[in-house]
Design an enzyme around this catalytic site. Structure first.
Site, mmCIF file in Angstrom:
data_model
loop_
_atom_site.group_PDB
_atom_site.id
_atom_site.type_symbol
_atom_site.label_atom_id
_atom_site.label_comp_id
_atom_site.label_asym_id
_atom_site.label_seq_id
_atom_site.Cartn_x
_atom_site.Cartn_y
_atom_site.Cartn_z
ATOM 1 N N GLY A 132 0.840 -1.198 0.000
ATOM 2 C CA GLY A 132 0.000 0.000 0.000
ATOM 3 C C GLY A 132 0.869 1.239 0.000
ATOM 4 N N ALA A 142 2.816 4.721 -3.098
ATOM 5 C CA ALA A 142 2.976 4.108 -4.414
ATOM 6 C C ALA A 142 1.830 3.166 -4.742
ATOM 7 C CB ALA A 142 4.308 3.370 -4.496
ATOM 8 N N LYS A 171 3.465 24.790 -2.279
ATOM 9 C CA LYS A 171 4.912 24.778 -2.456
ATOM 10 C C LYS A 171 5.282 25.495 -3.745
ATOM 11 C CE LYS A 171 8.878 21.753 -3.288
ATOM 12 N NZ LYS A 171 9.353 20.375 -3.481
ATOM 13 N N VAL A 197 7.498 9.420 4.161
ATOM 14 C CA VAL A 197 8.101 10.741 4.366
ATOM 15 C C VAL A 197 8.199 11.542 3.076
ATOM 16 C CG1 VAL A 197 9.393 10.054 6.407
ATOM 17 C CG2 VAL A 197 10.437 9.780 4.152
ATOM 18 N N GLY A 199 12.034 15.998 -18.064
ATOM 19 C CA GLY A 199 12.578 16.199 -16.729
ATOM 20 C C GLY A 199 12.649 17.670 -16.355
ATOM 21 N N SER A 201 0.132 -5.473 4.372
ATOM 22 C CA SER A 201 0.174 -6.041 5.713
ATOM 23 C C SER A 201 0.369 -4.945 6.748
ATOM 24 C CB SER A 201 1.326 -7.056 5.826
ATOM 25 O OG SER A 201 1.514 -7.438 7.176
#
Length: 504
Positions: free
Chosen positions: A14, A17, A79, A48, A437, A40
């Site tokens: 989980g 991602a 941000k 983080v 990028g 699990s």
């Protein structure tokens, strides 16, 4: 004709991602395929990755997520970029903002003209004065870009800071509401077809079996499927990015919410500071070859804005990537595919890229190897371009106050990155090797911020009237200053968004 359609998708793990993969698949496939996520409670998530690039907005928008609701539910703030402190040299401070330095003038980029003006005028203000997000961040202001009025109020972008655990839960609720199924259990075995090696099922500790056609590995650093089962191999980048440890701890919020992430360089790494509505996220990324865990912990705790709300949590990692992220009927996404330290908040962006590319190249049960080859090519380019951009932060240092920084200054770098640095140093030009990028303004912000002063600039710029160019820059700077002065404080804007979400 035989139906080769993928009917069963199984996601292992989980966290951010796993649920970022589950949400769009559940949305797009509807009832045409089952989406099962196995996690699990005995295995924790990293949790983080709380700062993002602006691309997170497009991911959310494709899911149809209401932004005000998202901000309220994940305790998010805005941000505008990253403030870098003590990078390059002690006492240095600069800003990598989500925006350019003004529109092109006479067919040449704004920074080209600024380089010319900086030679002609001894007291030319810093380039950051022409970055709308940098000026907004300096004044702690925020407002959404004004798309209806092209100009300085539309010359920036933004990402978010949010609670990663709350974001994962938000996407879990979204995915489950659209048919995804969450299975709680510990995986004890991975079954494979005896001839093809394709993964066929997962065995859980309680005896259940989860069968699937497509398996997505979001199991974290371990790579339960992609590495333990399919043996992808791992390219270790530790020699070029020597940080291998992190300590993370939340603290009480500062009196005012800053609309930016802060990165402060230390003797053997750097500190992050990420402001959320209900707390501030903090961490220390460092190399344990150049400092001890105890000293790193002290450095982290001494740098907090408020009282620590927990004990620091220790993380270990090896920077690098799997040699292949897609093998047979398994695709690795997130930490199971690779890890580059969070200096530029790229972890969630790499998840977005992988999920988007999987949707674009979605297979049938034949799993044509050409699809895997293209996925692996794209993700390889992306990881390596992120690696090089992060490496630039360390390589362009004049610090020699610790063994760590002396190592970084002397370490070898790829020829492609060396070319990018020398091209800018010698000519003021920027070349972008990964068009998906970081863009030219990011390279300009980082290289000028780290002290690279180009020896030359585009000589064709000399054909433009110097007084007119100077007047243009002076007028643009005044427009930015005036526009920012009228903006609300970031704190006020965040509260307004939260209130509007509750009202809805």
């Amino acid at each position: 004709m035989e139906d080769n359609t993928i009917r069963r998708i199984v996601i292992v793990g989980g966290g951010t991602a796993g649920w970022m993969a589950a949400a769009p698949l559940a949305q797009r496939l509807g009832g045409n395929a089952s989406v099962t996520l196995v996690e699990s409670p005995d295995i924790g998530t990293i949790g983080v990755g709380e700062a993002t690039l602006p691309t997170i907005r497009f991911y959310n928008a494709l899911l149809g997520i209401d932004q005000a609701d998202f901000i309220a539910r994940t305790r998010a703030t805005f941000k505008l970029g990253i403030e870098f402190c003590d990078w390059g040299h002690l006492g240095n401070r600069f800003f990598h903002g989500f925006g350019d330095f003004g529109p092109p003038l006479a067919g040449r980029t704004a920074h080209t003209h600024w380089l010319r003006l900086a030679r002609a005028f001894e007291r030319m203000p810093p380039l950051e004065d022409w970055s709308m997000p940098a000026v907004m961040a300096r004044e702690l202001k925020f407002v959404l870009p004004n798309k209806s009025q092209p100009g300085v109020t539309d010359s920036f972008s933004y990402g978010f800071h949010f609670d990663a655990g709350l974001y994962a839960n938000y996407l879990r609720d979204y995915a489950v509401a659209r048919g995804a199924r969450r299975v709680e259990g510990m995986i004890t075995a991975v079954e494979q077809h005896p001839e093809t090696g394709f993964i066929t099922a997962l065995s859980l500790r309680d005896g259940r079996r989860i069968e699937g056609d497509l398996f997505i590995d979001c199991s974290g650093f371990r790579g339960l499927l992609i590495e333990d089962t399919l043996h992808a191999g791992y390219d270790d980048w530790s020699a070029q990015l020597p940080c291998n440890s992190a300590l993370a701890v939340p603290c009480a919020s500062a009196p005012r919410l800053t609309p930016y992430t802060r990165s402060t360089a230390k003797e053997a790494g750097w500190l992050w500071r990420i402001p959320l509505q209900h707390r501030t996220g903090n961490g220390h990324v460092y190399s344990n070859a150049f400092t001890s865990d105890e000293r790193a912990r002290d450095t982290l705790l001494q740098g907090l804005d408020g009282a620590a709300l927990d004990e620091p949590r220790q993380l270990r990692f090896v920077t690098g990537r799997r040699r292949k992220s897609w093998i047979k009927n398994c695709v690795a996404i997130g930490l199971s595919a690779g890890f580059v330290e969070p200096l530029e908040s790229t972890s969630i962006n790499l998840i977005e890229t992988a999920v988007g590319k999987l949707v674009e190249l979605f297979p049938d049960r034949d799993f044509r190897p050409e699809l895997a080859d293209e996925f692996n090519r794209v993700m390889g380019v992306r990881y390596e371009s992120v690696r090089d951009f992060i490496m630039l932060h360390y390589k362009l240092t004049a610090r020699d106050d610790s063994e760590f920084w002396r190592y970084c200054a002397a370490m070898p770098i790829p020829d492609s990155l060396r070319h990018q640095i020398e091209l800018f140093r010698e000519t003021g030009r920027v070349t972008i090797l990964d068009r998906d990028g970081f863009a030219e303004p990011s390279f300009v912000a980082m290289m000028t911020g780290l002290g690279v002063v180009p020896k030359r600039y585009d000589p064709l710029a000399d054909g433009d009237d110097l007084r007119q160019v100077h007047g243009h820059f002076a007028g643009l700077r005044d427009m930015i200053t005036a526009a920012v002065a009228k903006m609300p404080d970031h704190d006020t804007f965040v509260r307004t968004q939260a209130v509007s979400a509750k009202a809805a």
